[in-house]
Design an enzyme around this catalytic site. Structure first.
Site, PDB file in Angstrom:
ATOM      1  N   GLU A 265       0.416  -9.653  -1.731  1.00  0.00           N
ATOM      2  CA  GLU A 265      -0.932 -10.193  -1.985  1.00  0.00           C
ATOM      3  C   GLU A 265      -1.225 -10.206  -3.490  1.00  0.00           C
ATOM      4  O   GLU A 265      -1.803 -11.162  -4.008  1.00  0.00           O
ATOM      5  CB  GLU A 265      -1.976  -9.368  -1.209  1.00  0.00           C
ATOM      6  CG  GLU A 265      -1.861  -9.639   0.288  1.00  0.00           C
ATOM      7  CD  GLU A 265      -2.799  -8.828   1.154  1.00  0.00           C
ATOM      8  OE1 GLU A 265      -2.812  -7.592   0.997  1.00  0.00           O
ATOM      9  OE2 GLU A 265      -3.508  -9.426   1.980  1.00  0.00           O
TER      10      GLU A 265
ATOM     11  N   ALA B  32       0.848  -1.199   0.000  1.00  0.00           N
ATOM     12  CA  ALA B  32       0.000   0.000   0.000  1.00  0.00           C
ATOM     13  C   ALA B  32       0.878   1.241   0.000  1.00  0.00           C
ATOM     14  O   ALA B  32       1.983   1.233   0.555  1.00  0.00           O
ATOM     15  CB  ALA B  32      -0.889  -0.018   1.240  1.00  0.00           C
TER      16      ALA B  32
HETATM   17  C1  LIG Z   1      -5.106   2.285   1.215  1.00  0.00           C
HETATM   18  C2  LIG Z   1      -5.664   0.965   0.766  1.00  0.00           C
HETATM   19  C3  LIG Z   1      -4.889   0.348  -0.326  1.00  0.00           C
HETATM   20  C4  LIG Z   1      -5.040  -1.124  -0.349  1.00  0.00           C
HETATM   21  C5  LIG Z   1      -3.998  -1.819   0.460  1.00  0.00           C
HETATM   22  C6  LIG Z   1      -4.458  -3.117   0.991  1.00  0.00           C
HETATM   23  C7  LIG Z   1      -3.722  -3.525   2.210  1.00  0.00           C
HETATM   24  C8  LIG Z   1      -2.263  -3.460   2.054  1.00  0.00           C
HETATM   25  C9  LIG Z   1      -1.521  -3.079   3.098  1.00  0.00           C
HETATM   26  C10 LIG Z   1      -0.067  -2.958   2.963  1.00  0.00           C
HETATM   27  O1  LIG Z   1       0.512  -3.166   1.935  1.00  0.00           O
HETATM   28  S1  LIG Z   1       0.754  -2.511   4.392  1.00  0.00           S
HETATM   29  C11 LIG Z   1       2.437  -2.584   3.907  1.00  0.00           C
HETATM   30  C12 LIG Z   1       2.893  -1.294   3.342  1.00  0.00           C
HETATM   31  N1  LIG Z   1       4.283  -1.385   2.991  1.00  0.00           N
HETATM   32  C13 LIG Z   1       5.293  -1.279   3.879  1.00  0.00           C
HETATM   33  O2  LIG Z   1       5.082  -1.171   5.065  1.00  0.00           O
HETATM   34  C14 LIG Z   1       6.679  -1.293   3.327  1.00  0.00           C
HETATM   35  C15 LIG Z   1       7.471  -0.219   4.003  1.00  0.00           C
HETATM   36  N2  LIG Z   1       8.740  -0.007   3.336  1.00  0.00           N
HETATM   37  C16 LIG Z   1       9.830  -0.763   3.560  1.00  0.00           C
HETATM   38  O3  LIG Z   1       9.847  -1.754   4.256  1.00  0.00           O
HETATM   39  C17 LIG Z   1      11.080  -0.301   2.905  1.00  0.00           C
HETATM   40  O4  LIG Z   1      10.955   1.076   2.605  1.00  0.00           O
HETATM   41  C18 LIG Z   1      11.411  -1.068   1.588  1.00  0.00           C
HETATM   42  C19 LIG Z   1      10.239  -1.072   0.609  1.00  0.00           C
HETATM   43  C20 LIG Z   1      11.830  -2.496   1.943  1.00  0.00           C
HETATM   44  C21 LIG Z   1      12.604  -0.350   0.901  1.00  0.00           C
HETATM   45  O5  LIG Z   1      13.652  -0.262   1.825  1.00  0.00           O
HETATM   46  P1  LIG Z   1      14.977   0.549   1.447  1.00  0.00           P
HETATM   47  O6  LIG Z   1      15.860   0.475   2.646  1.00  0.00           O
HETATM   48  O7  LIG Z   1      15.520   0.071   0.159  1.00  0.00           O
HETATM   49  O8  LIG Z   1      14.522   2.037   1.166  1.00  0.00           O
HETATM   50  P2  LIG Z   1      13.793   3.092   2.135  1.00  0.00           P
HETATM   51  O9  LIG Z   1      14.755   4.202   2.375  1.00  0.00           O
HETATM   52  O10 LIG Z   1      13.177   2.436   3.304  1.00  0.00           O
HETATM   53  O11 LIG Z   1      12.607   3.601   1.196  1.00  0.00           O
HETATM   54  C22 LIG Z   1      12.919   4.239  -0.033  1.00  0.00           C
HETATM   55  C23 LIG Z   1      11.821   5.205  -0.362  1.00  0.00           C
HETATM   56  O12 LIG Z   1      10.624   4.481  -0.582  1.00  0.00           O
HETATM   57  C24 LIG Z   1       9.583   5.012   0.206  1.00  0.00           C
HETATM   58  N3  LIG Z   1       8.627   3.935   0.504  1.00  0.00           N
HETATM   59  C25 LIG Z   1       8.907   2.753   1.052  1.00  0.00           C
HETATM   60  N4  LIG Z   1       7.795   2.009   1.150  1.00  0.00           N
HETATM   61  C26 LIG Z   1       6.778   2.769   0.649  1.00  0.00           C
HETATM   62  C27 LIG Z   1       5.386   2.547   0.470  1.00  0.00           C
HETATM   63  N5  LIG Z   1       4.796   1.401   0.841  1.00  0.00           N
HETATM   64  N6  LIG Z   1       4.655   3.524  -0.063  1.00  0.00           N
HETATM   65  C28 LIG Z   1       5.228   4.678  -0.464  1.00  0.00           C
HETATM   66  N7  LIG Z   1       6.566   4.953  -0.326  1.00  0.00           N
HETATM   67  C29 LIG Z   1       7.308   4.000   0.225  1.00  0.00           C
HETATM   68  C30 LIG Z   1      10.293   5.518   1.446  1.00  0.00           C
HETATM   69  O13 LIG Z   1       9.473   6.442   2.127  1.00  0.00           O
HETATM   70  C31 LIG Z   1      11.518   6.160   0.820  1.00  0.00           C
HETATM   71  O14 LIG Z   1      11.117   7.393   0.269  1.00  0.00           O
HETATM   72  P3  LIG Z   1      12.093   8.663   0.326  1.00  0.00           P
HETATM   73  O15 LIG Z   1      12.374   8.908   1.775  1.00  0.00           O
HETATM   74  O16 LIG Z   1      13.326   8.240  -0.447  1.00  0.00           O
HETATM   75  O17 LIG Z   1      11.311   9.743  -0.334  1.00  0.00           O
END
Ligand SMILES: CCCCCCC/C=C/C(=O)SCCNC(=O)CCNC(=O)[C@H](O)C(C)(C)COP(=O)(O)OP(=O)(O)OC[C@H]1O[C@@H](n2cnc3c(N)ncnc32)[C@H](O)[C@@H]1OP(=O)(O)O
Length: 193
Positions: A103, A61
């Site tokens: 998913e 998400a």
């Molecule tokens: C609203 C309803 C929609 C339907 C959804 C249905 C249910 C689904 C739920 C979910 O999916 S909950 C899970 C959401 N995802 C996460 O929690 C993942 C979180 N992120 C991470 O674990 C890590 O960031 C990563 C993806 C493993 C990457 O790690 P890395 O160390 O390589 O880089 P980072 O510095 O952490 O991140 C880089 C950059 O990316 C941005 N970012 C990371 N994840 C997300 C995301 N899910 N959405 C948007 N942006 C994301 C993070 O903020 C960084 O941004 P900047 O700081 O560089 O601008």
């Protein structure tokens, strides 16, 4: 938000394009939904591959939208359309497949992953549970104990472990999109055609 192209004459390659991690924003869900419908309705298309650009399948998400009311199509009906499609759909996983991104992969009929990729359900770390089908689809693939481990810890697992557990169909060190396209052609009995 997604790119749509036909490769090898009959495979629809749908690429998620939402930097930095191809998260499932409302715009991505809408575009993905339209492109899945387009691929399923095109008689020239025999199989579909879903991948993400810039070395990442999908980070789940879009956390940038968490503070807003839900807009765009909900995720579950979109995933149902993928699963119900009569053409094989292959997820080409590179980088990470997390949360809703994992998913999405679970609702595809097959999953091919790069050996360095990681899969996981980090929802619990956000204080929520996977809500788009993983709590049903994952136990069907790997059983309840291993699913509970992933769901309740939020730990990522590596592609090789996911292969051993039965989540993945193939792990590769090559270009995962190309391998997934070949896999998709094989799934419709057209490999090498
Ligand atoms: C609203 C309803 C929609 C339907 C959804 C249905 C249910 C689904 C739920 C979910 O999916 S909950 C899970 C959401 N995802 C996460 O929690 C993942 C979180 N992120 C991470 O674990 C890590 O960031 C990563 C993806 C493993 C990457 O790690 P890395 O160390 O390589 O880089 P980072 O510095 O952490 O991140 C880089 C950059 O990316 C941005 N970012 C990371 N994840 C997300 C995301 N899910 N959405 C948007 N942006 C994301 C993070 O903020 C960084 O941004 P900047 O700081 O560089 O601008």
């Amino acid at each position: 938000m997604t790119r749509y192209e036909i490769v090898k004459r009959s495979v629809a390659l749908i690429t998620l394009t939402n930097p930095p991690v191809n998260a499932l924003s409302s715009a991505v869900r809408l575009a993905l939904s339209k492109n899945v419908e387009r691929a399923m309705g095109d008689p020239e298309v025999t199989a579909v591959v879903i991948c993400g650009e810039n070395g990442t399948f999908c980070g789940g998400a879009d956390i940038r939208e968490f503070s807003e009311p839900l807009q765009g199509p909900p995720l579950l009906p979109l995933l149902d359309a993928v699963e119900a499609g009569e053409k094989p759909v292959v997820a080409a996983i590179e980088g990470v497949a997390l949360g809703g991104g994992f998913e999405l992969a679970l609702f595809c009929h097959y999953r091919v992953a790069h050996y360095k990729s990681r899969l996981g359900l980090p929802e619990v770390t956000l204080g929520i549970l996977p809500a788009a089908g993983a709590t049903q689809r994952l136990p069907r693939l790997i059983g309840i104990p291993a699913s509970l481990q992933m769901i309740t810890t939020g730990q990522h697992i590596l592609a090789q472990e996911a292969l051993k557990l039965g989540i993945l169909d193939q792990v590769t060190q090559k270009n995962v999109c190309e391998v997934a396209v070949e896999f998709a052609l094989g799934a419709v009995g057209m490999s090498g055609a």
